[in-house]
Design a protein around this motif. Structure first.
Motif, PDB file in Angstrom:
ATOM      1  N   SER A  17      55.265  47.510  44.158  1.00 21.20           N
ATOM      2  CA  SER A  17      54.901  48.284  42.952  1.00 21.20           C
ATOM      3  C   SER A  17      56.345  47.959  42.235  1.00 21.20           C
ATOM      4  O   SER A  17      57.364  48.145  42.945  1.00 21.20           O
ATOM      5  CB  SER A  17      54.393  49.666  42.917  1.00 21.20           C
ATOM      6  OG  SER A  17      53.264  49.764  43.492  1.00 21.20           O
ATOM      7  N   THR A  19      58.298  49.598  38.275  1.00 20.07           N
ATOM      8  CA  THR A  19      58.195  50.255  36.882  1.00 20.07           C
ATOM      9  C   THR A  19      59.154  49.476  36.037  1.00 20.07           C
ATOM     10  O   THR A  19      60.263  49.578  36.059  1.00 20.07           O
ATOM     11  CB  THR A  19      58.148  51.546  36.992  1.00 20.07           C
ATOM     12  OG1 THR A  19      56.978  52.149  37.718  1.00 20.07           O
ATOM     13  CG2 THR A  19      57.918  52.016  35.581  1.00 20.07           C
ATOM     14  N   TYR A  60      44.433  45.893  28.187  1.00 18.87           N
ATOM     15  CA  TYR A  60      44.963  45.073  29.262  1.00 18.87           C
ATOM     16  C   TYR A  60      44.231  43.586  29.455  1.00 18.87           C
ATOM     17  O   TYR A  60      43.033  43.749  29.221  1.00 18.87           O
ATOM     18  CB  TYR A  60      44.718  45.587  30.697  1.00 18.87           C
ATOM     19  CG  TYR A  60      45.609  47.132  30.767  1.00 18.87           C
ATOM     20  CD1 TYR A  60      44.853  48.255  30.166  1.00 18.87           C
ATOM     21  CD2 TYR A  60      46.859  47.284  31.176  1.00 18.87           C
ATOM     22  CE1 TYR A  60      45.322  49.545  30.480  1.00 18.87           C
ATOM     23  CE2 TYR A  60      47.576  48.364  30.878  1.00 18.87           C
ATOM     24  CZ  TYR A  60      46.798  49.643  30.762  1.00 18.87           C
ATOM     25  OH  TYR A  60      47.455  50.958  30.735  1.00 18.87           O
ATOM     26  N   VAL A  64      45.398  41.811  34.997  1.00 22.86           N
ATOM     27  CA  VAL A  64      46.111  42.867  35.370  1.00 22.86           C
ATOM     28  C   VAL A  64      45.425  44.329  35.568  1.00 22.86           C
ATOM     29  O   VAL A  64      45.850  45.246  35.614  1.00 22.86           O
ATOM     30  CB  VAL A  64      47.504  43.142  34.819  1.00 22.86           C
ATOM     31  CG1 VAL A  64      48.230  41.686  34.588  1.00 22.86           C
ATOM     32  CG2 VAL A  64      47.257  43.602  33.080  1.00 22.86           C
ATOM     33  N   PHE A  68      47.974  47.499  36.455  1.00 18.97           N
ATOM     34  CA  PHE A  68      48.977  47.655  35.698  1.00 18.97           C
ATOM     35  C   PHE A  68      48.684  49.179  34.653  1.00 18.97           C
ATOM     36  O   PHE A  68      47.365  49.219  34.464  1.00 18.97           O
ATOM     37  CB  PHE A  68      49.430  46.627  34.896  1.00 18.97           C
ATOM     38  CG  PHE A  68      50.047  45.405  35.229  1.00 18.97           C
ATOM     39  CD1 PHE A  68      50.244  45.368  36.910  1.00 18.97           C
ATOM     40  CD2 PHE A  68      50.647  44.422  34.755  1.00 18.97           C
ATOM     41  CE1 PHE A  68      50.727  44.372  37.416  1.00 18.97           C
ATOM     42  CE2 PHE A  68      51.377  43.503  35.262  1.00 18.97           C
ATOM     43  CZ  PHE A  68      51.115  43.320  36.541  1.00 18.97           C
ATOM     44  N   LEU A  81      55.868  50.294  31.822  1.00 20.65           N
ATOM     45  CA  LEU A  81      54.785  49.182  32.538  1.00 20.65           C
ATOM     46  C   LEU A  81      54.769  49.598  34.079  1.00 20.65           C
ATOM     47  O   LEU A  81      55.727  49.039  34.713  1.00 20.65           O
ATOM     48  CB  LEU A  81      54.795  47.600  32.098  1.00 20.65           C
ATOM     49  CG  LEU A  81      53.777  46.887  32.698  1.00 20.65           C
ATOM     50  CD1 LEU A  81      52.592  47.380  31.839  1.00 20.65           C
ATOM     51  CD2 LEU A  81      53.975  45.388  32.511  1.00 20.65           C
ATOM     52  N   MET A  83      53.664  48.528  37.416  1.00 17.35           N
ATOM     53  CA  MET A  83      52.906  47.542  38.108  1.00 17.35           C
ATOM     54  C   MET A  83      52.530  47.743  39.610  1.00 17.35           C
ATOM     55  O   MET A  83      53.515  47.975  40.185  1.00 17.35           O
ATOM     56  CB  MET A  83      53.534  46.483  37.955  1.00 17.35           C
ATOM     57  CG  MET A  83      54.170  46.123  36.576  1.00 17.35           C
ATOM     58  SD  MET A  83      54.806  44.661  36.231  1.00 17.35           S
ATOM     59  CE  MET A  83      56.123  44.765  37.163  1.00 17.35           C
ATOM     60  N   ASP A  90      52.017  37.258  39.308  1.00 19.96           N
ATOM     61  CA  ASP A  90      52.513  38.247  38.278  1.00 19.96           C
ATOM     62  C   ASP A  90      54.038  37.882  38.209  1.00 19.96           C
ATOM     63  O   ASP A  90      54.664  38.513  37.179  1.00 19.96           O
ATOM     64  CB  ASP A  90      52.628  39.570  39.039  1.00 19.96           C
ATOM     65  CG  ASP A  90      51.215  40.084  39.032  1.00 19.96           C
ATOM     66  OD1 ASP A  90      50.716  40.814  39.875  1.00 19.96           O
ATOM     67  OD2 ASP A  90      50.265  39.687  38.111  1.00 19.96           O
TER      68      ASP A  90
END
Length: 125
Positions: A17, A19, A60, A64, A68, A81, A83, A90
């Motif tokens: 992950s 951000t 979206y 994603v 997301f 965002l 993720m 990605d």
């Protein structure tokens, strides 16, 4: 002077992950729909997600969706965002900007190039 400064990218393993944050200044951030875009070398810059000015509705692209999450803090003039479950596909440079509708209908944004430097996201083991 419009400024968009993206941050938070990096190298992450598949399934991980990140951000991303985008600090906006020089325009009425809270009154505009905003979006995250991504671009890989040799391809066009495509929208990933966008959010309304009040943050009440987000959209979206299919690849994603469910992974997301776009959000914003209008008091801080910041777009985010989140993720999750990242995949190698990605991998891209990520940019924040006004949403596609504003880009095409707002004369200032249609005629200007306010893109920031972007932030690189690399998903690899």
């Amino acid at each position: 002077q419009v400024q968009l400064v993206e941050s938070g990218g990096g190298l992450v393993q598949p399934g991980g992950s990140l951000t991303l944050s985008c600090s906006a200044s020089g325009f009425g951030f809270s009154g505009l729909g905003m979006a995250w875009y991504r671009q890989v070398p040799g391809k066009q810059r495509d929208v990933v997600a966008h959010i309304t000015a009040d943050g009440g509705h987000s959209t979206y692209v299919v690849p994603v969706r469910g992974r997301f999450n776009i959000s914003r803090d209008n008091e801080k003039n910041t777009l985010y965002l989140q993720m999750n479950s990242l995949k190698p596909e990605d991998t891209a440079s990520y940019y924040c900007y006004v949403d596609p509708v504003t880009r095409s209908t707002n004369q200032e944004w249609r005629e200007s190039n306010y893109w920031g430097q972007g932030t690189q996201v690399t998903v690899s083991s």
